[in-house]
Design a protein around this motif. Structure first.
Motif, mmCIF file in Angstrom:
data_model
loop_
_atom_site.group_PDB
_atom_site.id
_atom_site.type_symbol
_atom_site.label_atom_id
_atom_site.label_comp_id
_atom_site.label_asym_id
_atom_site.label_seq_id
_atom_site.Cartn_x
_atom_site.Cartn_y
_atom_site.Cartn_z
ATOM 1 N N ALA A 47 52.517 -40.828 58.674
ATOM 2 C CA ALA A 47 53.631 -40.501 59.563
ATOM 3 C C ALA A 47 54.401 -39.275 59.100
ATOM 4 O O ALA A 47 55.167 -38.693 59.874
ATOM 5 N N GLY A 48 54.247 -38.883 57.835
ATOM 6 C CA GLY A 48 54.929 -37.697 57.332
ATOM 7 C C GLY A 48 56.105 -37.974 56.416
ATOM 8 O O GLY A 48 56.971 -37.116 56.232
ATOM 9 N N LYS A 49 56.127 -39.143 55.797
ATOM 10 C CA LYS A 49 57.246 -39.505 54.932
ATOM 11 C C LYS A 49 57.376 -38.551 53.741
ATOM 12 O O LYS A 49 58.456 -38.011 53.485
ATOM 13 N N GLY A 50 56.279 -38.346 53.036
ATOM 14 C CA GLY A 50 56.327 -37.502 51.841
ATOM 15 C C GLY A 50 56.698 -36.069 52.152
ATOM 16 O O GLY A 50 57.483 -35.440 51.422
ATOM 17 N N GLY A 51 56.162 -35.519 53.238
ATOM 18 C CA GLY A 51 56.475 -34.147 53.612
ATOM 19 C C GLY A 51 57.928 -33.973 54.019
ATOM 20 O O GLY A 51 58.558 -32.954 53.707
ATOM 21 N N THR A 52 58.471 -34.964 54.711
ATOM 22 C CA THR A 52 59.875 -34.905 55.110
ATOM 23 C C THR A 52 60.780 -34.980 53.889
ATOM 24 O O THR A 52 61.758 -34.227 53.772
ATOM 25 N N ILE A 53 60.458 -35.870 52.979
ATOM 26 C CA ILE A 53 61.238 -35.982 51.743
ATOM 27 C C ILE A 53 61.155 -34.672 50.957
ATOM 28 O O ILE A 53 62.150 -34.188 50.415
ATOM 29 N N GLY A 54 59.962 -34.083 50.893
ATOM 30 C CA GLY A 54 59.793 -32.831 50.171
ATOM 31 C C GLY A 54 60.616 -31.703 50.765
ATOM 32 O O GLY A 54 61.241 -30.922 50.042
#
Length: 300
Positions: free
Chosen positions: A94-101
């Protein structure tokens, strides 16, 4: 809503029979050619409201403004001692890591931490369920994000049989009370669900599977996510219904376009915190097509 990935080489799985948008399909993750029915429908899956991604130049310009505000926010936290805690949940890819980054990119890592826990140890399994998460909560002046959280028990655990039905039911009952304690303690608490369309998830899984840089992210749990889409949907809907509350609401963000999703998540947090020097014009207004509160935004 998944357990931690391993870094083993991805293994062949063979063609999978799945149901997508009411149609029986065969999807072979090992075939390097992505099927047209995935490619053509990925962005607009789950009734996503845009048929094109946000232009890169617009994304980068907006993101820089928002990241500048995040630096201000962190300075305010340092001086005031305010604590911020943000949970990121969503299906795999879903893009959790990229959003956090994107959120933490220019923040001081000494006081802006991300927590991504592996599966519980034997000792942790014998503890109060929330205990290992509480150990990572922010102290004065800290900004803490969780890449998955105690909400594993609302999704992957009941779907995969990692908890009993009684444990799942108890979790849904106790969690609003637990989160009331967090808010009463004075922690600024956010819960973000990144919502992903089925064809977009298949595309992102396929991209991972065939990338020499990211194939380590692809795991047997992802295969389970492909074949149990409807089960995860039912658990998601129940989770939102039972744990969305006035003191700890869910913010749902459509994430088929990662660029729009990242902007809306950061914008939402910044608009919710009245920090010193906040520039609302720079932050901008939320896009109601992309971000909303709780189950209201869910269409499938």
């Amino acid at each position: 809503m998944a357990t931690a990935k391993t870094q083993d080489e991805p293994k062949a799985t063979g063609p999978l029979k799945i149901r997508v948008a009411g149609v029986e399909r065969v999807f072979d993750i090992d075939n390097p050619v992505l099927p047209d029915w995935v490619e053509n429908n990925a962005l607009t899956s789950d009734r996503y409201p845009y048929d094109k991604k946000l232009k890169m130049e617009d994304y980068e310009k907006t993101l820089e403004l928002l990241q500048t505000e995040l630096v201000k926010l962190q300075a305010w936290q340092h001086s005031s001692g305010n604590r911020v805690l943000i949970l990121f949940e969503g299906r795999d890819a879903a893009g959790k890591g990229g959003t956090i980054g994107a959120m933490r990119y220019y923040m001081n890592p000494r006081t802006a931490r991300n927590v991504a826990l592996t599966k519980p140890t034997e000792t942790e399994r014998g503890q109060w369920y929330y205990q290992r998460y509480v150990a990572h909560f922010p102290t004065a002046g800290e900004f803490v994000t969780f890449d998955r959280s105690w909400y594993n028990r609302a999704g992957v655990e009941p779907v995969m049989g990692f908890c009993t039905p009684e444990q799942h039911k108890q979790f849904l009952k106790e969690t609003p009370r637990f989160e009331k304690m967090i808010v009463s303690e004075g922690i600024r608490f956010f819960k973000v669900w990144l919502n992903l369309g089925q064809e977009m998830q298949l595309k992102r899984f396929h991209d991972r599977r065939h990338s020499p840089l990211t194939n380590w992210k692809f795991s047997p749990m992802d295969i389970a996510g492909i074949t149990r889409w409807d089960d995860y949907t039912r658990m998601r809907d129940l989770m939102l219904k039972e744990t969305h509350s006035g003191h700890a609401p869910w913010t749902v963000v459509r994430s088929n376009d990662k660029r729009r999703a990242r902007i809306e998540v950061i914008r939402h947090v910044l608009r919710a915190l009245d920090y010193t020097g906040r520039d609302l014009d720079a932050i901008g207004k939320p896009d109601p097509k992309i971000v909303g509160e709780g189950p209201k935004l869910m269409l499938g």
